[in-house]
Every structure is written in C-alpha cells, then in structure tokens.
Design an enzyme around this catalytic site. Structure first.
Site, PDB file in Angstrom:
ATOM      1  N   GLU A   1       6.849 -13.364 -13.908  1.00 58.96           N
ATOM      2  CA  GLU A   1       6.304 -12.205 -13.197  1.00 58.96           C
ATOM      3  C   GLU A   1       5.636 -11.185 -14.124  1.00 58.96           C
ATOM      4  O   GLU A   1       4.610 -10.615 -13.786  1.00 58.96           O
ATOM      5  CB  GLU A   1       7.466 -11.634 -12.381  1.00 58.96           C
ATOM      6  CG  GLU A   1       7.593 -10.185 -12.204  1.00 58.96           C
ATOM      7  CD  GLU A   1       8.687  -9.793 -11.206  1.00 58.96           C
ATOM      8  OE1 GLU A   1       9.872  -9.951 -11.541  1.00 58.96           O
ATOM      9  OE2 GLU A   1       8.354  -9.309 -10.115  1.00 58.96           O
TER      10      GLU A   1
ATOM     11  N   HIS B   1      16.527 -35.778 -13.207  1.00 61.32           N
ATOM     12  CA  HIS B   1      15.891 -36.200 -11.953  1.00 61.32           C
ATOM     13  C   HIS B   1      14.401 -35.885 -11.943  1.00 61.32           C
ATOM     14  O   HIS B   1      13.776 -35.932 -10.886  1.00 61.32           O
ATOM     15  CB  HIS B   1      16.604 -35.545 -10.764  1.00 61.32           C
ATOM     16  CG  HIS B   1      18.056 -35.925 -10.684  1.00 61.32           C
ATOM     17  ND1 HIS B   1      18.471 -37.183 -10.327  1.00 61.32           N
ATOM     18  CD2 HIS B   1      19.184 -35.218 -10.958  1.00 61.32           C
ATOM     19  CE1 HIS B   1      19.800 -37.239 -10.370  1.00 61.32           C
ATOM     20  NE2 HIS B   1      20.242 -36.062 -10.761  1.00 61.32           N
TER      21      HIS B   1
ATOM     22  N   CYS C   1       0.836  -1.199   0.000  1.00 62.25           N
ATOM     23  CA  CYS C   1       0.000   0.000   0.000  1.00 62.25           C
ATOM     24  C   CYS C   1       0.879   1.261   0.000  1.00 62.25           C
ATOM     25  O   CYS C   1       1.976   1.254   0.543  1.00 62.25           O
ATOM     26  CB  CYS C   1      -0.874   0.038   1.245  1.00 62.25           C
ATOM     27  SG  CYS C   1      -1.825  -1.452   1.464  1.00 62.25           S
TER      28      CYS C   1
ATOM     29  N   ASN D   1      -1.180   1.257   6.778  1.00 61.90           N
ATOM     30  CA  ASN D   1      -0.421   0.203   6.095  1.00 61.90           C
ATOM     31  C   ASN D   1      -0.042  -0.831   7.126  1.00 61.90           C
ATOM     32  O   ASN D   1       0.279  -0.481   8.265  1.00 61.90           O
ATOM     33  CB  ASN D   1       0.886   0.754   5.489  1.00 61.90           C
ATOM     34  CG  ASN D   1       0.654   1.412   4.148  1.00 61.90           C
ATOM     35  OD1 ASN D   1      -0.474   1.479   3.671  1.00 61.90           O
ATOM     36  ND2 ASN D   1       1.727   1.908   3.551  1.00 61.90           N
ATOM     37  N   GLY D   2      -0.049  -2.105   6.715  1.00 58.79           N
ATOM     38  CA  GLY D   2       0.346  -3.164   7.637  1.00 58.79           C
ATOM     39  C   GLY D   2      -0.841  -4.025   8.000  1.00 58.79           C
ATOM     40  O   GLY D   2      -1.879  -3.994   7.335  1.00 58.79           O
TER      41      GLY D   2
ATOM     42  N   TRP E   1      -3.656  -2.330  -1.280  1.00 59.34           N
ATOM     43  CA  TRP E   1      -3.399  -3.663  -1.806  1.00 59.34           C
ATOM     44  C   TRP E   1      -4.114  -4.596  -0.831  1.00 59.34           C
ATOM     45  O   TRP E   1      -3.682  -4.762   0.305  1.00 59.34           O
ATOM     46  CB  TRP E   1      -1.891  -3.913  -1.821  1.00 59.34           C
ATOM     47  CG  TRP E   1      -1.439  -5.038  -2.665  1.00 59.34           C
ATOM     48  CD1 TRP E   1      -1.197  -5.013  -4.015  1.00 59.34           C
ATOM     49  CD2 TRP E   1      -1.103  -6.367  -2.235  1.00 59.34           C
ATOM     50  NE1 TRP E   1      -0.756  -6.236  -4.434  1.00 59.34           N
ATOM     51  CE2 TRP E   1      -0.687  -7.077  -3.381  1.00 59.34           C
ATOM     52  CE3 TRP E   1      -1.133  -7.037  -1.005  1.00 59.34           C
ATOM     53  CZ2 TRP E   1      -0.297  -8.415  -3.326  1.00 59.34           C
ATOM     54  CZ3 TRP E   1      -0.749  -8.355  -0.946  1.00 59.34           C
ATOM     55  CH2 TRP E   1      -0.333  -9.035  -2.105  1.00 59.34           C
TER      56      TRP E   1
ATOM     57  N   LYS F   1      11.718 -13.475 -13.892  1.00 58.61           N
ATOM     58  CA  LYS F   1      11.391 -12.278 -14.692  1.00 58.61           C
ATOM     59  C   LYS F   1      10.284 -12.619 -15.684  1.00 58.61           C
ATOM     60  O   LYS F   1       9.339 -11.863 -15.843  1.00 58.61           O
ATOM     61  CB  LYS F   1      12.631 -11.846 -15.464  1.00 58.61           C
ATOM     62  CG  LYS F   1      13.404 -10.639 -15.277  1.00 58.61           C
ATOM     63  CD  LYS F   1      13.262  -9.562 -14.316  1.00 58.61           C
ATOM     64  CE  LYS F   1      12.649  -9.771 -13.002  1.00 58.61           C
ATOM     65  NZ  LYS F   1      13.449  -9.483 -11.852  1.00 58.61           N
TER      66      LYS F   1
HETATM   67  O1  M6R Z   1      13.203  -4.689  -2.325  1.00 61.20           O
HETATM   68  P1  M6R Z   1      13.748  -6.074  -2.290  1.00 61.20           P
HETATM   69  O2  M6R Z   1      14.974  -6.240  -3.118  1.00 61.20           O
HETATM   70  O3  M6R Z   1      13.964  -6.575  -0.886  1.00 61.20           O
HETATM   71  O4  M6R Z   1      12.619  -6.978  -2.937  1.00 61.20           O
HETATM   72  C1  M6R Z   1      12.720  -8.378  -2.954  1.00 61.20           C
HETATM   73  C2  M6R Z   1      11.701  -8.987  -3.873  1.00 61.20           C
HETATM   74  O5  M6R Z   1      10.407  -8.689  -3.422  1.00 61.20           O
HETATM   75  C3  M6R Z   1      11.865  -8.506  -5.318  1.00 61.20           C
HETATM   76  O6  M6R Z   1      13.130  -8.744  -5.811  1.00 61.20           O
HETATM   77  C4  M6R Z   1      10.834  -9.225  -6.236  1.00 61.20           C
HETATM   78  O7  M6R Z   1      11.130 -10.577  -6.310  1.00 61.20           O
HETATM   79  C5  M6R Z   1      10.821  -8.568  -7.616  1.00 61.20           C
HETATM   80  N1  M6R Z   1       9.474  -8.300  -8.013  1.00 61.20           N
HETATM   81  C6  M6R Z   1      11.429  -9.397  -8.666  1.00 61.20           C
HETATM   82  O8  M6R Z   1      11.471  -8.775  -9.903  1.00 61.20           O
END
Ligand code: M6R
Length: 590
Positions: free
Chosen positions: A475, A491, A2, A100-101, A74, A472
């Site tokens: 996502e 395996h 959020c 938030n939280g 969110w 990547k």
């Molecule tokens: O801000 P951070 O590097 O701690 O974030 C970690 C992951 O949430 C972040 O790398 C996530 O996996 C990305 N969306 C990947 O592209």
C-alpha cells in the site's frame, strides 16, 4: 474518499477557513479540489477549482466572504479535470453544490434536463444534481427543491447546496457521512469530525435521510422523507486537536506507529469492562460473525484464531464485500462483530444493514465516536486509538487486536491474563521503537528496496500478521508483497522464489515455530533471502529482527516491525507514506 468542509459565520476569510479544513481531510485521498464562496453584498458565488493536491495553494484571489464550502474529489464519474471537480454551478450561477457518493440514476435525469435546456458542462453525476435542483426550484422553494431532488436520487449520497440568495447551507445525506460542528457565532460542516477539532468539539452526525438547514446561529434538522422536524442532541468529541496533528514527526504514519505502546497500555488498563460486556453478548448469542475490510479484516482473522485458541470458541469471518453472500445462516440469535477504524466503510455498513434485516445483534469495535457504524450498533466498543490520519492503518489495527485479546480472555473469565500479555506486548513494541531495532529495519529497507516482489509467511496468528505485513508494504511502498500461510508454499507460491527473493518469516515462540521454520527452509533452499522476525536467532536467517515473546499478543510487536519496514521502504523509494496513490482513508463507496 471525497472530503467536504463548510463554514458560515462572522469571519471574513471563509474561503481560507474552508481550504484549511480541506487540508485536514487530505488524508482521505483525492485528486482535485475546489472552494465556492458567497459574497453577502452582491450575492455572487465565486469558485476556485484545481487538479492535484492543495499543497501551498492560496485562495487570496477570492473576495472576502463569511460563507463558503469546499470539496476534495476522488474521481469516480469522469476524469480528473478542473471541470469535473466540485463545487458545481447551475445554469444561472446562483446555486452551487458539492456531492459525495454515487448518483446511480443520473443518466436518465441528465437526458431529461438537457432536453429542458440545461447546459451540463462536466462528465460527473454530481453536476446533474445541481441542475435538477435548479429545475425543481422553478416550482418549489429552494429547501424543498433540494429535498425533492435528493429523494429522486438513487444510491448513497451526501449533498451540500448553497443558494446565493439565502444565508444557509442545505445538507442532506444517506450513506456518505456528514457532521455538523457548532461554534460561537459560526457553524461548520465536514465529512469527517477530525477537520472540526480546531474549531469545536460540539457536533451532530446527520443520520440517514436527515436534512439540515445550517445558518450562522441556527441549525434545523428535518426528515428528508416526511419533512418532520427532528429534535436532535449534539455530542462532544473526545479527541483533542493535538492528537490529530503530526507534532514532531515527519509523517502521520510514523507518529501513529509510535503512539501504539501507550494505546495498548491504555486498553490493557481500561478495556476490560467493555470486553467483559462484549464477551457476555457473545456467550448469550448463538454464532458469532466477524466482519471487516482491509486491515480491519486481518484483525478479524486474528480474532478468529484468538477466540479459538484462548476461548475454544468457533467464530466465522468474512470480509465486508463478501459478507452479503454468506449471511443466509444469520438468525436473531447471531452476533455480528463489526470492526472498523472509521466506522464509515460502505461494505461494513451494508453488511451490518443486511445483518440487521435478519435481526442479528450488532456489536461494533470502532475508532470514531458517533460514526455511522457506531450509531447503527446495538453494543458499541471504542478502540480508543485517537484520530488515525495516515491512510495506512496502524494503531487502529493493534488497538482492534488488543480488544479482541481481552474479549477472548473474558470469554473464559481470565481477563487478567489478557491484560498481562498486552502489557508485555506494549513493552516489546516500545523496545522495537526506541532502540537498535529501528536502525536494523531502516538498514533492511535499504537492502530490499529495489526488489520487485517479496513474500511473507506465518502460521496460526502469524498468518493474519503476514497478510497485514504484505498489505502495509504494497500500500505505501508499491512493492508487490504477498502474505501466505506458510503451509501453502508447496501448493504453488514456492515456484516464485528465486535467488535473492526477500522472504519475511514470522517465528514467534508458539506452536507454529517448527512448521514455520520448515517453510523458511524451503524458501532458503530456493535461494530466498530469509528475514526472520523471531524471539531467537537461527542460522538460516540472512537478516534477523528480534521481537520478545508476549504470548498471543506477540502479533502486536510483530506488526510494529512490519509497519516500520513498510514506512522506511516508502521513504527509501520517495513515496509519501501518508498519501499512497489511488487510495483513500475511508472507503465510503462500494
Ligand atoms: O475504516 P476501516 O477500518 O473500516 O477501513 C478498512 C480499510 O479500508 C482499511 O483498513 C484499509 O485497508 C487501510 N488503508 C489499510 O492500511
């Protein structure tokens, strides 16, 4: 997750300023939004909330005001509806709140408040907080009511509350980040400093348990437990406003991919001082543990190969969410190297807290100056990638890997070697970005866009490369992609390869070449469509993308290929690469 943005000042278009601020936080991911403002003359609160993206929404229907805040939600507790969106109002309509939280003990408090006659309209935990404040405000002054309510809330929370009778925000946090921006005759509040850059670079990051009363020309900070005044010092953000904008690029992701060669060169030139310090801390410690989430976790895994290969140094690695289950062997001599772009990922902050309880030394590699991880660390290294706004992490990953390469070489007092291969990696990455390789990748995206599954293999340093490639692709294109250590094919996963299955194979000029080629052949024999990413072509490749050799740093140009492929797959499939469904940029909840 959020987003929060607030403005109090002289300008009469506070709601518009807030809406613009929320737009700058869109990259964090959200499913609904809302703005509330107070009109000074009659002390009335007006609220506008909507489901979906802000897009072209306007806020002209709200009266002129110089005091407003807003939120991008969110959903966690309760569906994606207007009623559940923030800001929430109390029964009287005089207090409004954004949150938030996760308010963990909200259910029992909600029952109690309903018994006392409060009308709670939404399904959220957040709305309960505003009624709790209203209830406490019957016996206590407003700021005190917020403080008491916050202290009753279990979990990691950030609250910003307005009482229409008072010209100030009351903000308090534990866990979820909040940053105050100091302007001329105006003050701001945001969950992420990127949103503040257009207004000011002078900021203060609220510490755990701190509460702020923010007026137009005055900010006071208190300890939310003891009520004691905190003497705070502001700091200057080292990013420019332009760095956080798209410029000529259609998407932040593409812009951030193209920024990489320059960032790597910058790290090659200036990163060695902090790398040498980090190397010394690692040498002085007893046992090093790398921790990260998502893309950062793959940088950690790459780090474990780099430290082993270059420095002959064993390091442990765990993803943030698992770290807590494997820290029994941490001691005061352990070094925890925490990697995070945002510095706000909850699983990382929790890991670091647990490691601190064991008195381990915390070393962090983080992109956002002043973020929670940055502040919690004993020794902090800045990635120096500039603001990363695309949800898909790109330049932060290659930045992390570049620093890890320098640290690994510093461990054996050979930092110049590290610098040289980074320079090569930057050159090879640029080569991919400015010449025919981009067209080849676009063409490949067209060819494989209709596939439901694809597989990526690598060995050694190309194993984390494969995992990151698959992440990547899934996502932002939503194609199922699986990254594998090539040796694992036999395996099990080989059963999934059939005629035409796209198989991306990383074959750099290192000790893994022969064995990895064997993996590619196994897939080819089952009908796989072999995409070779390598320094030289091979007859078994159905599609070949050349990537020049840069020693251990070849992982960098290899990932640039993956990032471009993921990007163009998303474009082909008409997905928005900057805002993938169901995902948020900073994962600030567990
Ligand atoms: O801000 P951070 O590097 O701690 O974030 C970690 C992951 O949430 C972040 O790398 C996530 O996996 C990305 N969306 C990947 O592209």
């Amino acid at each position: 997750m959020c987003g929060i943005f607030g403005y109090i000042g002289n300008k009469e278009n506070a709601a518009e300023i807030v809406l613009e601020g929320l737009k700058r936080l869109e990259y964090r991911g959200y499913d609904s939004w809302g703005v509330a403002e107070v009109t000074e003359k009659n002390h009335l609160i007006s609220v506008k909330k909507r489901v979906g993206k802000i897009g072209e929404a306007n806020i002209d229907d709200l009266p002129a005001s110089s005091f407003a805040f807003g939120h991008t939600r969110w959903a966690t507790h309760g569906g994606v509806t207007e009623v559940n969106a923030h800001p929430h109002l109390d029964c009287s309509g005089k207090i409004t709140l954004i949150h938030n939280g996760i308010f963990e003990n909200y259910e029992e408090i909600k029952k109690e408040l309903i018994r006392k006659g409060h009308k709670i309209l939404s399904e959220t935990d957040s709305e309960v907080a505003v009624h709790l404040i209203e209830e406490l405000n019957k016996k206590h002054l407003f700021n005190e009511a917020v403080r008491l309510a916050f202290n009753k809330m279990e979990g990691l929370n950030a609250l910003v509350v307005i009482n229409s009778e008072e010209n100030s925000f009351v903000a308090v946090r534990s866990g979820s980040p909040l940053c105050i921006g100091f302007g001329k005759d105006a003050n701001y509040l945001a969950s992420d400093p990127i949103a503040l850059l257009i207004h000011t670079k002078e900021v203060y990051f609220l510490e755990e348990g701190e509460m702020a009363v923010i007026e137009k020309r005055k900010v006071q900070i208190f300890d939310s437990k003891t009520k004691k005044i905190v003497n705070f010092k502001t700091q200057k953000l080292n990013w420019t406003f332009e760095q956080g904008e798209k410029g000529k690029f259609p998407h932040f992701m593409l812009k951030e991919i193209y920024e990489q060669p320059d960032i790597i060169l910058e790290i090659a030139s200036n990163g060695f001082i902090q790398a040498e310090k980090a190397a010394q801390i690692i040498k002085d410690g007893y046992g090093t543990y790398l921790v990260g989430c998502g893309t950062a976790s793959y940088a950690c895994l790459a780090g474990s190969y780099l430290f082993s290969k270059i420095a002959k140094k064993h390091v442990n690695f765990a993803v943030g969410s698992e770290f807590g289950y494997s820290l029994d062997f941490l001691t005061k001599d352990s070094v925890v190297l925490a990697l995070s772009q945002s510095g706000e990922t909850m699983d990382i902050l929790e890991s670091v807290k647990k490691a601190k309880e064991k008195k381990a030394k915390i070393l962090s590699l983080v992109n956002v100056l002043g973020s929670s991880l940055y502040r919690m660390s004993d020794f902090k290294m800045i990635i120096g990638a500039g603001p990363e706004r695309s949800v898909a992490s790109t330049k932060a990953f290659t930045g992390m890997v570049s620093h890890l390469i320098l640290i690994a070489y510093s461990l054996i007092d050979e930092s110049e070697k590290g610098r040289q291969i980074l320079i090569k990696a930057a050159k090879n990455s640029k080569q991919i970005l400015v010449s025919k390789e981009v067209e080849m990748i676009k063409e490949l995206a067209k060819k494989i866009k209709s596939k439901k599954h694809l597989y990526v293999i690598g060995r050694g340093l190309s194993y984390p490369t494969s995992l990151e490639t698959a992440l990547k692709i899934k996502e932002i294109s939503y194609i199922h992609a699986e990254g594998l250590a090539a040796g694992e094919l036999k395996h099990g996963p080989l059963a999934l390869i059939e005629k035409g299955t796209p198989c991306i194979c990383f074959l750099p000029n290192d000790e893994t070449y022969g064995a990895n080629l064997a993996g590619a052949m196994e897939m080819k024999a089952r009908g796989g469509f072999i995409i070779g990413v390598s320094f030289k072509p091979h007859e078994i490749f159905d599609y070949y993308i050349p990537v020049g050799d840069a020693g251990e740093a070849t992982i960098i140009p290899n990932i640039v290929v993956s990032q471009l492929l993921a990007y163009y797959l998303a474009i082909e499939l008409k997905r928005d690469p900057d805002k993938p469904r169901n995902l948020a940029k900073s994962v600030t909840v567990k």
